[in-house]
Design an enzyme around this catalytic site. Structure first.
Site, PDB file in Angstrom:
ATOM      1  N   ASN A   1       4.468  -9.677  10.145  1.00 52.86           N
ATOM      2  CA  ASN A   1       5.667  -9.633   9.304  1.00 52.86           C
ATOM      3  C   ASN A   1       5.875  -8.240   8.740  1.00 52.86           C
ATOM      4  O   ASN A   1       5.889  -8.025   7.531  1.00 52.86           O
ATOM      5  CB  ASN A   1       5.545 -10.673   8.187  1.00 52.86           C
ATOM      6  CG  ASN A   1       6.905 -10.988   7.593  1.00 52.86           C
ATOM      7  OD1 ASN A   1       7.919 -10.394   7.953  1.00 52.86           O
ATOM      8  ND2 ASN A   1       6.934 -11.922   6.664  1.00 52.86           N
TER       9      ASN A   1
ATOM     10  N   SER B   1      -6.550  -0.530  10.225  1.00 54.47           N
ATOM     11  CA  SER B   1      -6.445  -0.978   8.833  1.00 54.47           C
ATOM     12  C   SER B   1      -5.265  -1.922   8.630  1.00 54.47           C
ATOM     13  O   SER B   1      -5.021  -2.358   7.508  1.00 54.47           O
ATOM     14  CB  SER B   1      -6.328   0.231   7.899  1.00 54.47           C
ATOM     15  OG  SER B   1      -5.060   0.844   8.060  1.00 54.47           O
ATOM     16  N   ALA B   2      -4.526  -2.240   9.696  1.00 55.56           N
ATOM     17  CA  ALA B   2      -3.395  -3.168   9.569  1.00 55.56           C
ATOM     18  C   ALA B   2      -3.817  -4.530  10.093  1.00 55.56           C
ATOM     19  O   ALA B   2      -4.072  -4.690  11.282  1.00 55.56           O
ATOM     20  CB  ALA B   2      -2.192  -2.658  10.354  1.00 55.56           C
TER      21      ALA B   2
ATOM     22  N   CYS C   1       0.842  -1.200   0.000  1.00 53.40           N
ATOM     23  CA  CYS C   1       0.000   0.000   0.000  1.00 53.40           C
ATOM     24  C   CYS C   1       0.876   1.248   0.000  1.00 53.40           C
ATOM     25  O   CYS C   1       0.649   2.190  -0.752  1.00 53.40           O
ATOM     26  CB  CYS C   1      -0.943  -0.013   1.194  1.00 53.40           C
ATOM     27  SG  CYS C   1      -0.136  -0.021   2.808  1.00 53.40           S
TER      28      CYS C   1
ATOM     29  N   PRO D   1      -3.665  -8.820  10.722  1.00 55.75           N
ATOM     30  CA  PRO D   1      -2.688  -9.670  11.431  1.00 55.75           C
ATOM     31  C   PRO D   1      -1.506 -10.083  10.550  1.00 55.75           C
ATOM     32  O   PRO D   1      -0.390 -10.223  11.055  1.00 55.75           O
ATOM     33  CB  PRO D   1      -3.515 -10.890  11.870  1.00 55.75           C
ATOM     34  CG  PRO D   1      -4.834 -10.792  11.194  1.00 55.75           C
ATOM     35  CD  PRO D   1      -5.024  -9.385  10.747  1.00 55.75           C
ATOM     36  N   GLY D   2      -1.730 -10.247   9.268  1.00 50.61           N
ATOM     37  CA  GLY D   2      -0.631 -10.637   8.374  1.00 50.61           C
ATOM     38  C   GLY D   2       0.437  -9.552   8.307  1.00 50.61           C
ATOM     39  O   GLY D   2       1.629  -9.825   8.423  1.00 50.61           O
ATOM     40  N   THR D   3      -0.004  -8.304   8.140  1.00 50.43           N
ATOM     41  CA  THR D   3       0.912  -7.168   8.094  1.00 50.43           C
ATOM     42  C   THR D   3       1.681  -7.059   9.403  1.00 50.43           C
ATOM     43  O   THR D   3       2.890  -6.845   9.436  1.00 50.43           O
ATOM     44  CB  THR D   3       0.122  -5.861   7.881  1.00 50.43           C
ATOM     45  OG1 THR D   3      -0.603  -5.988   6.673  1.00 50.43           O
ATOM     46  CG2 THR D   3       1.035  -4.650   7.811  1.00 50.43           C
TER      47      THR D   3
END
EC number: 1.2.1.10
Lengths: 299, 343
Positions: free
Chosen positions: A165, A157-158, A126, A160-162
């Site tokens: 890592n 807007s963040a 993004c 769990p994947g972001t």
């Protein structure tokens, strides 16, 4: 007239927001929404919107008689790395919204024209979609020895994947600032801000430029690029005129331009403050739309 | 109070803000030598914003921080060298470089509500065999229970100690001890709790004492208070106060007082001081390292630094958003130019 068909794999927030955008498109016909969980809200929402939806995963998708021309992947890097060879084998062009980076980085206003035939295109991050156009706008006027971006996004807007890592964001974005943005060296910083009501995505781009750079030409190039990005992300705006600072010894005697951006989302499925997610889905939809005529011409 | 309290000195990390990130190798060596000789067990060395902080946004380091870390390791006979890392800015790769240079304590810092971005860094630090410390920045922004839940996330990710970090120097008496007590209750024997105080409301030392009385085992300081905002709780005053209260630290009081006066004070560009801007940071709860950036933006755009900091506080900006200081200054300048008085 048959339109280009596209499936979305990954019925989460990103996939659903992308679906809303593609349903508005004249160039693209949505083939299906594909997930793996029969209880998925995203699949139910797709059905409500009149879209064929399956929890049978990529196995289901590739078993269809009418394969799509394009697939948008909004799952995870791991899932995409597993799926990418299967799409390629089936002759389906993939637009990858995960950090997998199986294919070349694409930023629509910068390098899409040179990549239209690539079997797999990666949407970077993004922060990359928000800032690389500006780095490129500067580097197309003067050499940029170093570019640095700061992306501030609302905590909500963040995903769990972001979060698990976050290095992937900084490293991938930094690489793309170099390869796509045209800076000799890139650096990316991401900040999560939990303030309530949530903050609209903000991005700052700093570029090291020659001491004698033509600041008017740079400013004009930045303005023109903001207009181009705003054609697919209407909420993409400059907060202020580009700011120029003269050369300093700590900057290796280079001058600096700083560009302050706000990215307000379209509010299609995700709320307007989630501009970081909107710019990904809007850029991906834009890639899909611009690939569509090419596909028809060669079909 | 029988167990000793460990003091971590952050002169060469938090003090980097006040030095505009221009520490020389010679300064680093002399400070490490003095602290090490005085029995300080942990010495933090990094760019003020942590590993990888050298940038347009935070200020470029005069010397490569890995080189400075290596010099500190070389100089220390008994002290461990710690590094700070802010996920989203620094990376596991940066941590590996610091570890390669001999750093043995990894302090991983997140905003007080965003602890889950630290998991990969704690895992990497533990895999490298480093001691780990979690840093919950701007801890005043959330209540004790919410902060304790974030500390739990860090401990589960591998933190061996979690700090209540008063980055804005905004905690008035009562705030620090409630948070420290909540963290001690949450993590129990699984990890220690620490406290990092700033002097913007001149309560850094008092809060450190209250933190210890509520179960904190690790306390940060900086010589001559050298640090962001009005500075940190001064290591030499914390050590002297603790000794007078019978709190064992293992630090030689004469040694740290000499280190502050004879080694650090001579190279300071200015003594940390609670001027209007720094007090505004404590009062409005603004990240202390924004101070010099606000002063620069104030000079560049002709608007008061304290007004910038007040707005930054109202907007709820967090550590790392130094770019927003320029944005706020531009807005204030635009408002000034649009007001009738300016015409």
């Amino acid at each position: 007239m048959s339109r280009t068909t596209a499936a979305i794999v990954g019925p989460g927030n990103i996939g659903t927001d992308l679906l809303v955008k593609l349903l508005r498109s004249d160039a693209i016909e949505v083939h299906s929404m594909v997930g793996v969980d029969p209880a998925s809200d995203g699949l139910a929402r797709a059905r409500e919107l009149g879209v064929r939806a399956s929890a049978g995963g990529v196995d289901w998708l590739l078993a269809q008689d009418d394969l799509p021309d394009l697939v948008f992947e909004a799952t995870s890097a791991k899932a995409h790395l597993a799926n990418a060879p299967r799409y390629a084998a089936a002759g389906i062009q993939a637009i990858d919204l995960t950090p997998a980076a199986a294919g070349p980085f694409v930023c629509p206003p910068v390098n899409l024209d040179t990549l239209a035939d690539a079997p797999n295109l990666n949407m970077i991050t993004c922060g990359g979609q928000a800032t690389i156009p500006i780095v490129h706008a500067v580097s197309s006027v003067v050499p940029v020895a170093y570019a640095e971006i700061v992306a501030s996004i609302a905590s909500r807007s963040a995903g769990p994947g972001t979060r698990a890592n976050i290095d992937e964001f900084t490293q991938t974005t930094a690489r793309a600032i170099e390869r796509v943005g045209g800076a000799e060296r890139g650096k990316a910083i991401i900040i999560l801000n939990p303030v309530d009501p949530p903050m609209i995505m903000r991005d700052t781009v700093f570029c090291a430029i020659p001491a004698d750079a033509d600041t008017e030409a740079i400013a004009a190039s930045v303005h023109a690029m903001v207009e181009r990005v705003a054609t697919y992300v209407p909420g993409y705006t400059l907060r202020a005129e580009p700011q120029f600072d003269g050369p300093r010894d700590i900057w290796n005697d280079r001058a600096r331009v700083a560009v302050f951006l706000e990215v307000k989302g379209n509010g299609d499925y995700l709320p307007p403050w989630a501009g970081n997610l909107d710019i990904m889905t809007a850029a991906a939809a834009s890639v899909g739309e611009r690939l569509a005529p090419g596909r028809k011409a060669t079909a | 109070m029988s167990e000793p309290i460990r003091i971590t000195d952050s002169t060469l990390r938090d003090g980097s803000h006040a030095m505009a990130h221009r520490f020389t190798e010679e300064q680093v060596r002399s400070v490490v030598h003095a602290l090490d000789s005085a029995g300080v067990e942990v010495i933090e060395v990094s760019h003020g914003d942590g590993l990888g902080g050298s940038s347009f946004n935070y200020g470029f380091s005069l010397e490569d921080e890995i080189k400075l870390i290596g010099a500190a390791v070389d100089e220390a006979a008994q002290a461990e060298i710690a590094v700070l890392l802010l996920p989203g800015l620094g990376t596991v790769e940066d941590l590996r470089h610091a570890h390669g240079a001999g750093a043995s304590v990894a302090r991983i810092a997140t905003h007080c509500t965003e602890a889950d971005v630290s998991a990969q860094h704690f895992a990497a630090a533990r895999a490298l065999g480093m001691e780990t410390v979690g840093f919950l920045m701007l801890s005043h922004r959330v209540g004790p229970d919410e902060l304790a839940a974030q500390a739990r996330i860090m401990v589960d990710a591998g933190a061996q100690c979690v700090y209540v970090v008063d980055s804005a120097g905004a905690m008035v008496l009562g705030d620090a001890q409630a948070r420290v007590a909540a963290l001690v209750k949450e993590v129990g024997a699984e990890a220690q709790v620490g406290f990092h105080g700033h002097q913007n409301l001149s309560l850094g030392v008092a809060n450190s004492v209250l933190a210890v009385q509520n179960g904190a085992r690790q306390i940060d300081g900086a010589l001559c208070a050298l640090g962001a905002g009005a500075g940190n709780a001064p290591t030499e005053i914390v050590a002297a106060t603790f000794e007078r209260m019978g709190i064992t630290t293992g630090v030689d009081i004469q040694g740290v007082m000499a280190a502050a006066q004879d080694i650090v004070q001579p190279f300071l560009p200015r003594l940390p001081f609670a001027d209007r801007s720094a007090i505004t940071q404590g009062y409005a709860g603004v990240y202390s390292s924004f101070l010099l950036h606000a002063e620069r933006a104030a000079e560049r755009y002709g608007v008061p630094a304290h007004a910038i900091l007040q707005k930054v506080g109202e907007a709820g900006y967090v550590g790392g958003q130094e770019d927003m200081i320029i944005d706020v200054a531009l807005q204030l300048a635009a408002e000034r130019d649009a007001s009738p008085a300016a015409r």
